[in-house]
Design a protein around this motif. Structure first.
Motif, PDB file in Angstrom:
ATOM      1  N   TRP A  49       0.831  -1.214   0.000  1.00 31.08           N
ATOM      2  CA  TRP A  49       0.000   0.000   0.000  1.00 31.08           C
ATOM      3  C   TRP A  49       0.859   1.254   0.000  1.00 31.08           C
ATOM      4  CZ3 TRP A  49      -0.364   3.955   3.611  1.00 31.08           C
ATOM      5  CH2 TRP A  49      -1.385   4.889   3.366  1.00 31.08           C
ATOM      6  N   ALA A  50       1.901   1.264   0.800  1.00 29.40           N
ATOM      7  CA  ALA A  50       2.768   2.446   0.867  1.00 29.40           C
ATOM      8  C   ALA A  50       3.439   2.730  -0.470  1.00 29.40           C
ATOM      9  CB  ALA A  50       3.826   2.254   1.954  1.00 29.40           C
ATOM     10  N   LEU A  51       3.666   1.675  -1.275  1.00 26.99           N
ATOM     11  CA  LEU A  51       4.318   1.869  -2.568  1.00 26.99           C
ATOM     12  C   LEU A  51       3.356   2.374  -3.640  1.00 26.99           C
ATOM     13  CD1 LEU A  51       6.563  -1.333  -2.686  1.00 26.99           C
ATOM     14  CD2 LEU A  51       7.352   1.025  -2.454  1.00 26.99           C
ATOM     15  N   VAL A  52       2.087   1.987  -3.558  1.00 30.38           N
ATOM     16  CA  VAL A  52       1.157   2.324  -4.648  1.00 30.38           C
ATOM     17  C   VAL A  52       0.196   3.456  -4.300  1.00 30.38           C
ATOM     18  CG1 VAL A  52       1.266  -0.025  -5.524  1.00 30.38           C
ATOM     19  CG2 VAL A  52      -0.548   0.587  -3.930  1.00 30.38           C
ATOM     20  N   ALA A  53       0.003   3.741  -3.028  1.00 29.71           N
ATOM     21  CA  ALA A  53      -0.958   4.791  -2.652  1.00 29.71           C
ATOM     22  C   ALA A  53      -0.419   6.166  -3.049  1.00 29.71           C
ATOM     23  CB  ALA A  53      -1.234   4.744  -1.154  1.00 29.71           C
ATOM     24  N   PRO A  54      -1.254   7.013  -3.646  1.00 32.01           N
ATOM     25  CA  PRO A  54      -0.780   8.336  -4.086  1.00 32.01           C
ATOM     26  C   PRO A  54      -0.721   9.333  -2.930  1.00 32.01           C
ATOM     27  CG  PRO A  54      -3.092   8.087  -4.645  1.00 32.01           C
ATOM     28  CD  PRO A  54      -2.663   6.780  -4.034  1.00 32.01           C
ATOM     29  N   GLY A  55       0.312  10.162  -2.962  1.00 38.74           N
ATOM     30  CA  GLY A  55       0.399  11.259  -2.014  1.00 38.74           C
ATOM     31  C   GLY A  55      -0.400  12.460  -2.517  1.00 38.74           C
ATOM     32  N   HIS A  75      -6.960  12.461  -3.997  1.00 35.01           N
ATOM     33  CA  HIS A  75      -5.978  11.449  -3.591  1.00 35.01           C
ATOM     34  C   HIS A  75      -6.173  10.992  -2.147  1.00 35.01           C
ATOM     35  CE1 HIS A  75      -4.236  11.601  -7.385  1.00 35.01           C
ATOM     36  NE2 HIS A  75      -3.216  12.422  -7.188  1.00 35.01           N
ATOM     37  N   VAL A  76      -6.803  11.811  -1.318  1.00 35.29           N
ATOM     38  CA  VAL A  76      -7.090  11.385   0.057  1.00 35.29           C
ATOM     39  C   VAL A  76      -8.046  10.199   0.031  1.00 35.29           C
ATOM     40  CG1 VAL A  76      -8.049  12.090   2.266  1.00 35.29           C
ATOM     41  CG2 VAL A  76      -6.685  13.704   0.937  1.00 35.29           C
ATOM     42  N   PHE A  77      -9.076  10.309  -0.787  1.00 38.28           N
ATOM     43  CA  PHE A  77     -10.010   9.191  -0.943  1.00 38.28           C
ATOM     44  C   PHE A  77      -9.349   8.016  -1.647  1.00 38.28           C
ATOM     45  CE2 PHE A  77     -12.933   6.949  -3.787  1.00 38.28           C
ATOM     46  CZ  PHE A  77     -13.815   6.404  -2.860  1.00 38.28           C
ATOM     47  N   ASP A  78      -8.530   8.305  -2.656  1.00 38.32           N
ATOM     48  CA  ASP A  78      -7.882   7.236  -3.420  1.00 38.32           C
ATOM     49  C   ASP A  78      -7.020   6.360  -2.530  1.00 38.32           C
ATOM     50  OD1 ASP A  78      -9.073   8.280  -5.649  1.00 38.32           O
ATOM     51  OD2 ASP A  78      -7.305   9.392  -6.314  1.00 38.32           O
ATOM     52  N   ALA A  79      -6.255   6.963  -1.628  1.00 35.33           N
ATOM     53  CA  ALA A  79      -5.382   6.190  -0.749  1.00 35.33           C
ATOM     54  C   ALA A  79      -6.190   5.265   0.156  1.00 35.33           C
ATOM     55  CB  ALA A  79      -4.515   7.131   0.088  1.00 35.33           C
ATOM     56  N   PRO A 169       0.610   9.626   1.774  1.00 34.20           N
ATOM     57  CA  PRO A 169      -0.800   9.203   1.854  1.00 34.20           C
ATOM     58  C   PRO A 169      -1.172   8.751   3.258  1.00 34.20           C
ATOM     59  CG  PRO A 169       0.521   7.498   0.814  1.00 34.20           C
ATOM     60  CD  PRO A 169       1.420   8.692   0.979  1.00 34.20           C
ATOM     61  N   THR A 170      -2.426   8.835   3.572  1.00 28.67           N
ATOM     62  CA  THR A 170      -2.948   8.386   4.857  1.00 28.67           C
ATOM     63  C   THR A 170      -4.196   7.536   4.626  1.00 28.67           C
ATOM     64  OG1 THR A 170      -4.285  10.391   5.108  1.00 28.67           O
ATOM     65  CG2 THR A 170      -2.080  10.403   6.101  1.00 28.67           C
ATOM     66  N   ILE A 171      -4.560   6.777   5.648  1.00 29.64           N
ATOM     67  CA  ILE A 171      -5.783   5.972   5.599  1.00 29.64           C
ATOM     68  C   ILE A 171      -6.860   6.752   6.334  1.00 29.64           C
ATOM     69  CG2 ILE A 171      -6.850   3.777   6.255  1.00 29.64           C
ATOM     70  CD1 ILE A 171      -4.051   2.543   6.095  1.00 29.64           C
ATOM     71  N   GLY A 172      -7.879   7.161   5.612  1.00 30.35           N
ATOM     72  CA  GLY A 172      -8.867   8.069   6.172  1.00 30.35           C
ATOM     73  C   GLY A 172      -9.714   7.475   7.273  1.00 30.35           C
ATOM     74  N   SER A 173      -9.954   6.168   7.260  1.00 31.39           N
ATOM     75  CA  SER A 173     -10.837   5.561   8.248  1.00 31.39           C
ATOM     76  C   SER A 173     -10.233   4.260   8.755  1.00 31.39           C
ATOM     77  CB  SER A 173     -12.224   5.296   7.654  1.00 31.39           C
ATOM     78  OG  SER A 173     -13.046   4.588   8.571  1.00 31.39           O
ATOM     79  N   PHE A 174     -10.231   4.088  10.072  1.00 34.49           N
ATOM     80  CA  PHE A 174      -9.700   2.867  10.666  1.00 34.49           C
ATOM     81  C   PHE A 174     -10.568   1.659  10.326  1.00 34.49           C
ATOM     82  CE2 PHE A 174      -9.800  -0.188  14.186  1.00 34.49           C
ATOM     83  CZ  PHE A 174      -8.465  -0.560  14.246  1.00 34.49           C
ATOM     84  N   TRP A 175     -11.852   1.887  10.050  1.00 38.08           N
ATOM     85  CA  TRP A 175     -12.772   0.774   9.800  1.00 38.08           C
ATOM     86  C   TRP A 175     -12.452   0.023   8.529  1.00 38.08           C
ATOM     87  CZ3 TRP A 175     -15.455  -0.563  13.853  1.00 38.08           C
ATOM     88  CH2 TRP A 175     -15.781   0.410  14.812  1.00 38.08           C
ATOM     89  N   THR A 176     -11.607   0.561   7.675  1.00 34.17           N
ATOM     90  CA  THR A 176     -11.254  -0.153   6.447  1.00 34.17           C
ATOM     91  C   THR A 176     -10.497  -1.445   6.730  1.00 34.17           C
ATOM     92  OG1 THR A 176      -9.277   1.249   6.278  1.00 34.17           O
ATOM     93  CG2 THR A 176     -11.212   1.919   5.015  1.00 34.17           C
ATOM     94  N   VAL A 177      -9.880  -1.570   7.912  1.00 32.33           N
ATOM     95  CA  VAL A 177      -9.164  -2.807   8.235  1.00 32.33           C
ATOM     96  C   VAL A 177     -10.133  -3.981   8.334  1.00 32.33           C
ATOM     97  CG1 VAL A 177      -7.379  -1.517   9.457  1.00 32.33           C
ATOM     98  CG2 VAL A 177      -9.278  -2.477  10.745  1.00 32.33           C
ATOM     99  N   LEU A 178     -11.409  -3.715   8.585  1.00 31.76           N
ATOM    100  CA  LEU A 178     -12.386  -4.799   8.688  1.00 31.76           C
ATOM    101  C   LEU A 178     -12.627  -5.478   7.342  1.00 31.76           C
ATOM    102  CD1 LEU A 178     -15.054  -3.181  11.050  1.00 31.76           C
ATOM    103  CD2 LEU A 178     -13.194  -4.744  11.645  1.00 31.76           C
ATOM    104  N   ALA A 179     -12.235  -4.829   6.244  1.00 32.12           N
ATOM    105  CA  ALA A 179     -12.416  -5.440   4.926  1.00 32.12           C
ATOM    106  C   ALA A 179     -11.653  -6.751   4.817  1.00 32.12           C
ATOM    107  CB  ALA A 179     -11.958  -4.473   3.834  1.00 32.12           C
ATOM    108  N   ALA A 180     -10.514  -6.847   5.483  1.00 27.50           N
ATOM    109  CA  ALA A 180      -9.737  -8.080   5.424  1.00 27.50           C
ATOM    110  C   ALA A 180     -10.483  -9.230   6.091  1.00 27.50           C
ATOM    111  CB  ALA A 180      -8.376  -7.864   6.091  1.00 27.50           C
ATOM    112  N   GLY A 181     -10.994  -8.999   7.296  1.00 26.96           N
ATOM    113  CA  GLY A 181     -11.714 -10.047   8.006  1.00 26.96           C
ATOM    114  C   GLY A 181     -12.996 -10.445   7.303  1.00 26.96           C
TER     115      GLY A 181
END
Length: 212
Positions: A49-55, A75-79, A169-181
């Motif tokens: 993610w750090a390599l492909v996410a846009p700043g 780009h905030v949403f894109d990341a 880039p930053t991750i706008g919402s912590f809840w996105t980690v739930l996508a993995a589970g």
């Protein structure tokens, strides 16, 4: 005496697919080992993610005032969206690989991959946001801003010197980690539904894990 076929239709069959306590306990240790490996694999996900996410390109004036470029606001949403998709794909892959372990199919593995992939998503978010800074090219570039556009007035004047740099880039919402589970659990359940067998073709007894 010939049995009545009408009575035989209501004979209760032995339940299939019910795991004994010994089988559930036998699944516990290998599942815990797999959970650790899955959670640690979140480091790789965070690096990707750090390599492909846009700043986000930002302009900073000599007075210290900074503002992101209008064209870079998406780009905030894109990341965040890229992390969500990567986490969901990561969960689906883990769910399918877990399903292929035929002798360990069951609720213990399902619960284990759900927890492990969610933990892996959190690890990916933690590692990715910390690697994004060093991996982002933040070398400032000198630029000149049109005074009328920068001040928002019609008054002209000499251009304003400023620097153009990229914010990691930053991750706008912590809840996105739930996508993995969620991805892992859904993939596992869909495999079970597609198979359509009560015992999930799992051999009887704990049994040794087959060689890959």
């Amino acid at each position: 005496m010939t049995p009545d076929p009408a009575v035989d239709e209501f004979v209760r069959e032995e339940p299939r697919g019910v795991l004994a306590r010994e089988e559930l306990l036998g699944d516990l240790r290998p599942t815990l080992v797999a959970m650790v490996a899955v959670a640690l694999s979140g480091v790789v996900l965070g690096l990707i993610w750090a390599l492909v996410a846009p700043g986000q390109a930002t302009v900073t004036t000599a007075s210290g005032a900074s503002s992101p470029l209008a064209a870079e606001s998406d780009h905030v949403f894109d990341a965040t969206a890229i992390f969500f998709l990567l986490a969901a794909a990561y969960g689906v892959v883990v769910g399918v690989l877990a399903w292929r372990r035929v002798t360990r199919r069951g609720p213990v593995t399902l619960l284990g991959i759900g927890v492990a992939t969610t933990a892996g998503g959190w690890v990916a978010a933690f590692v990715g946001t910390r690697l994004a800074g060093p991996l982002t090219d933040r070398h400032p570039i000198g630029v000149l801003l049109d005074r009328a556009e920068a001040s928002g007035s019609a008054a002209g004047g000499a251009p304003i010197p400023a620097t153009l740099s990229t914010v990691p880039p930053t991750i706008g919402s912590f809840w996105t980690v739930l996508a993995a589970g969620v991805g892992a659990v859904l993939a596992y359940l869909l495999c079970a539904i597609a198979l359509g067998e009560d015992d999930m073709c799992r051999p009887e007894g704990p049994g040794p894990e087959p060689a890959p």
